[in-house]
Design a protein around this motif. Structure first.
Motif, mmCIF file in Angstrom:
data_model
loop_
_atom_site.group_PDB
_atom_site.id
_atom_site.type_symbol
_atom_site.label_atom_id
_atom_site.label_comp_id
_atom_site.label_asym_id
_atom_site.label_seq_id
_atom_site.Cartn_x
_atom_site.Cartn_y
_atom_site.Cartn_z
ATOM 1 N N LEU A 79 -9.088 2.347 -1.730
ATOM 2 C CA LEU A 79 -9.152 3.687 -1.169
ATOM 3 C C LEU A 79 -7.861 3.970 -0.411
ATOM 4 C CD1 LEU A 79 -12.772 3.475 0.219
ATOM 5 C CD2 LEU A 79 -12.020 4.676 -1.813
ATOM 6 N N PRO A 80 -7.437 5.234 -0.379
ATOM 7 C CA PRO A 80 -6.221 5.557 0.372
ATOM 8 C C PRO A 80 -6.400 5.262 1.856
ATOM 9 C CG PRO A 80 -7.301 7.546 -0.446
ATOM 10 C CD PRO A 80 -8.003 6.394 -1.070
ATOM 11 N N GLU A 81 -5.284 5.000 2.522
ATOM 12 C CA GLU A 81 -5.286 4.540 3.913
ATOM 13 C C GLU A 81 -6.140 5.417 4.826
ATOM 14 O OE1 GLU A 81 -4.590 1.341 5.648
ATOM 15 O OE2 GLU A 81 -3.445 1.683 3.821
ATOM 16 N N ARG B 83 0.805 -1.224 0.000
ATOM 17 C CA ARG B 83 0.000 0.000 0.000
ATOM 18 C C ARG B 83 0.836 1.271 0.000
ATOM 19 N NH1 ARG B 83 -5.268 -0.664 0.362
ATOM 20 N NH2 ARG B 83 -5.603 1.449 1.018
ATOM 21 N N ASP C 5 -3.054 6.512 -7.614
ATOM 22 C CA ASP C 5 -1.938 5.594 -7.663
ATOM 23 C C ASP C 5 -2.411 4.156 -7.445
ATOM 24 O OD1 ASP C 5 1.120 6.114 -7.630
ATOM 25 O OD2 ASP C 5 0.815 4.446 -6.238
ATOM 26 N N LEU C 6 -3.330 3.974 -6.506
ATOM 27 C CA LEU C 6 -3.827 2.630 -6.185
ATOM 28 C C LEU C 6 -4.653 2.061 -7.336
ATOM 29 C CD1 LEU C 6 -4.908 3.078 -2.466
ATOM 30 C CD2 LEU C 6 -3.232 1.446 -3.311
ATOM 31 N N LEU D 131 -12.700 -1.608 -0.373
ATOM 32 C CA LEU D 131 -11.951 -0.741 0.547
ATOM 33 C C LEU D 131 -10.471 -0.675 0.185
ATOM 34 C CD1 LEU D 131 -13.465 -1.573 4.030
ATOM 35 C CD2 LEU D 131 -13.276 0.686 3.008
ATOM 36 N N GLU D 132 -9.979 -1.769 -0.448
ATOM 37 C CA GLU D 132 -8.558 -1.824 -0.778
ATOM 38 C C GLU D 132 -8.148 -0.752 -1.784
ATOM 39 O OE1 GLU D 132 -6.512 -3.646 0.902
ATOM 40 O OE2 GLU D 132 -8.288 -4.315 1.978
ATOM 41 N N ARG E 173 -2.961 9.400 -3.892
ATOM 42 C CA ARG E 173 -2.817 7.999 -3.524
ATOM 43 C C ARG E 173 -3.903 7.129 -4.160
ATOM 44 N NH1 ARG E 173 0.610 6.564 0.490
ATOM 45 N NH2 ARG E 173 1.820 8.326 1.180
ATOM 46 N N SER F 124 2.741 4.334 -2.359
ATOM 47 C CA SER F 124 2.634 4.940 -3.684
ATOM 48 C C SER F 124 3.912 4.646 -4.459
ATOM 49 C CB SER F 124 2.414 6.443 -3.552
ATOM 50 O OG SER F 124 3.565 7.031 -3.035
ATOM 51 N N ASN G 164 -2.606 1.073 -10.459
ATOM 52 C CA ASN G 164 -1.439 0.217 -10.256
ATOM 53 C C ASN G 164 -0.157 0.999 -10.524
ATOM 54 O OD1 ASN G 164 0.185 -1.972 -9.768
ATOM 55 N ND2 ASN G 164 -0.197 -2.953 -11.739
ATOM 56 N N LYS H 24 -9.790 4.836 4.087
ATOM 57 C CA LYS H 24 -10.137 3.462 4.423
ATOM 58 C C LYS H 24 -10.337 3.316 5.927
ATOM 59 C CE LYS H 24 -8.223 -1.180 4.275
ATOM 60 N NZ LYS H 24 -7.015 -1.967 4.078
#
Lengths: 172, 334
Positions: free
Chosen positions: B9-11, A84, B76-77, B6-7, B73, A86, B80, B14
């Motif tokens: 979404l940024p920390e 997780r 970015d998530l 949820l995975e 983020r 970036s 990928n 989340k």
């Protein structure tokens, strides 16, 4: 007798230190060149292959020699979804963890550091521009590294032995 | 409980959402992230803002305001780490992530020759959480079967957005393709289904493979323009039932007509609260006038549940079921 052994040891370590320094001078331009080549490969992967960054980094690692291989493979691993992180954080971590093992200096690291902010965050054309810019800067560093090599490679070799001799003279 | 979305979404976001009670989480339909504006979620109960403590509120001022770093983020998530691989998605304005969830994007567009080339400075995300509700088509499917000819009728599903058209389509595809539906004595075998999934919503395909169970005999043409995709399917995949989401343009109508004439059953959806609204849209009015569809299903979903009305070729009501599940009108099955 012990004196003799001491003298030889000091001279030997002085010489080895000199050779090591000389090797660093020789390795730096070579590694910068490899880095530029790797960036060009990355550019191809991005523009023609549309390969996602983690896979592209893994491919770069496969084709690179140590110590660059570790830099790329660790960047690719940090990018795994489980981490997780970036892309920027992954690359910066990989650089921080592995840079000491390369012969390159902080100026080259700074260039890649800057590149990490943009890598993967924009469209293809923008990516090409940023990669080309980084490659250009690295070329500049390569030229100065070559100058350093010519200037200091041989000197370091003899300097190591000479410093060893100096220490011997001072001690005994 | 599937919270795979949820995975993506940024920390920070989340962890905020994880503080919400699970009952609400599993029913959630949308998460809206807008940079510098309150974090919003949408569910059957309507919209709520999420505060920094993870509580829900209607007061926008006390909500959590996603920061620039959050949207970076998130991008970015979902990409990928590689936004450059998503130029096509950026042109269309959404990204489908594993699990079939769709993330809509908003930002500043870059034009090229008058058309949107891509979106940059992306600051708005709308994550539509995809759900598979098996059996949602159960009460509707019997009306779509032509028992005498042992085939599925040409059907148009109508509803405003967010009323479950796509979920219904998914379940219809699954049931028609696997067969064995209807009462036991008239149960039909599974038949070939072709889905033209322009917005990757029905099947939620990832690299061409559906994320959802759309049945064993189903082919999916992913991210393909509807009209073109329908023709491609008809020419090459010999489907018996062709399913397509949100028709509306003239070329879509032509392709539907083509399919109907080729002896292929077409099940399509369109935006609209009833058949009357269709008459205002030229392409659909034509289909309506020519009585191309044999059944119209009008969906109406409220927080109480899903209601529907089924109409026949002449737009007479066959059956009406309100959101509480009360049935009006007998409506023959044949």
């Amino acid at each position: 007798m012990f004196k003799m052994i001491g003298i030889i040891l000091i001279l030997l370590s002085g010489t080895l230190a000199g050779f090591h320094k000389a090797r660093q001078f020789a390795a730096r331009p070579r590694q910068i060149r490899e880095m530029i080549l790797a960036l060009q490969r990355l550019e191809t992967e991005i523009t023609y292959g549309l390969t996602p960054l983690p896979d592209a980094m893994a491919k770069m690692a496969e084709q690179a020699k140590e110590p660059l291989r570790t830099v790329w493979s660790s960047a690719s691993r940090w990018m795994s979804p489980l981490m997780r992180l970036s892309a920027q954080e992954s690359i910066q971590r990989a650089l921080n963890d592995n840079w000491k093992r390369t012969a390159m200096r902080s100026s080259e690291k700074e260039i890649l550091h800057q590149l990490s902010y943009t890598l993967g965050t924009s469209d293809r054309q923008d990516q090409i521009k940023h990669i080309a810019l980084a490659a250009q800067q690295l070329k500049h560093e390569e030229a100065s590294a070559r100058e350093d090599q010519i200037k200091y490679e041989k000197i370091s070799k003899s300097l190591g032995l000479l410093i060893g001799a100096l220490i011997v003279i001072l001690i005994f | 409980m599937n919270l795979s979305w949820l995975e993506w979404l940024p920390e920070t976001i989340k962890s905020l959402l994880l503080q919400i009670s699970p009952d609400i989480l599993i029913q959630m339909e949308e998460v809206r992230i807008r940079e510098g504006r309150p974090l919003e979620i949408n569910g059957p109960e309507g919209h709520r803002f999420v505060t920094l403590q993870g509580t829900l509120t209607l007061d926008a001022k006390t909500a959590y305001f996603p920061k620039r770093d959050d949207s970076r983020r998130m991008l970015d998530l979902i990409s990928n780490h590689s936004l450059y691989t998503m130029e096509e998605e950026l042109r269309k304005g959404f990204v489908t992530v594993p699990g079939g969830h769709r993330v809509g994007l908003a930002g500043r567009t870059v034009l090229s020759g008058g058309h949107v080339e891509l979106i940059r400075d992306i600051s708005g995300f709308n994550m539509r959480i995809a759900r598979e509700i098996r059996g949602v088509a159960d009460p509707i499917l019997p009306y779509l079967i032509d028992l005498r000819a042992r085939r599925i009728r040409h059907t148009l599903i109508l509803s405003p957005p967010q009323h479950g058209k796509t979920t219904l389509m998914r379940d219809l595809a699954r049931q028609i393709s696997s067969g064995g539906y209807g009462q036991s004595e008239m149960s039909l075998q599974g038949i070939k289904v072709g889905i033209v999934d322009e917005r990757s919503e029905i099947a939620g395909s990832l690299r061409g493979v559906p994320s959802f169970d759309v049945g064993p005999r189903t082919d999916v043409m992913d991210a393909c323009p509807k009209a073109e995709g329908m023709m491609m399917m008809i020419r090459s995949m010999s489907p018996e039932v062709l399913m397509v989401d949100e028709i509306g343009r003239m070329e879509d109508a032509n392709a539907v007509t083509e399919g109907l004439h080729a002896g292929i059953t077409v099940i399509a959806t369109a935006h609209g609260a009833g058949t009357d609204e269709l008459k205002q849209r030229p392409a659909l009015a034509l289909l309506l006038e020519n009585q191309m569809f044999e059944r119209y299903v009008v969906l109406n979903r409220t927080s109480q549940g899903l209601g529907f009305r089924i109409l026949d070729q002449q737009q007479r009501t066959l059956q009406l079921r309100d959101t509480q599940g009360r049935v009006q009108g007998g409506g023959s099955l044949v």
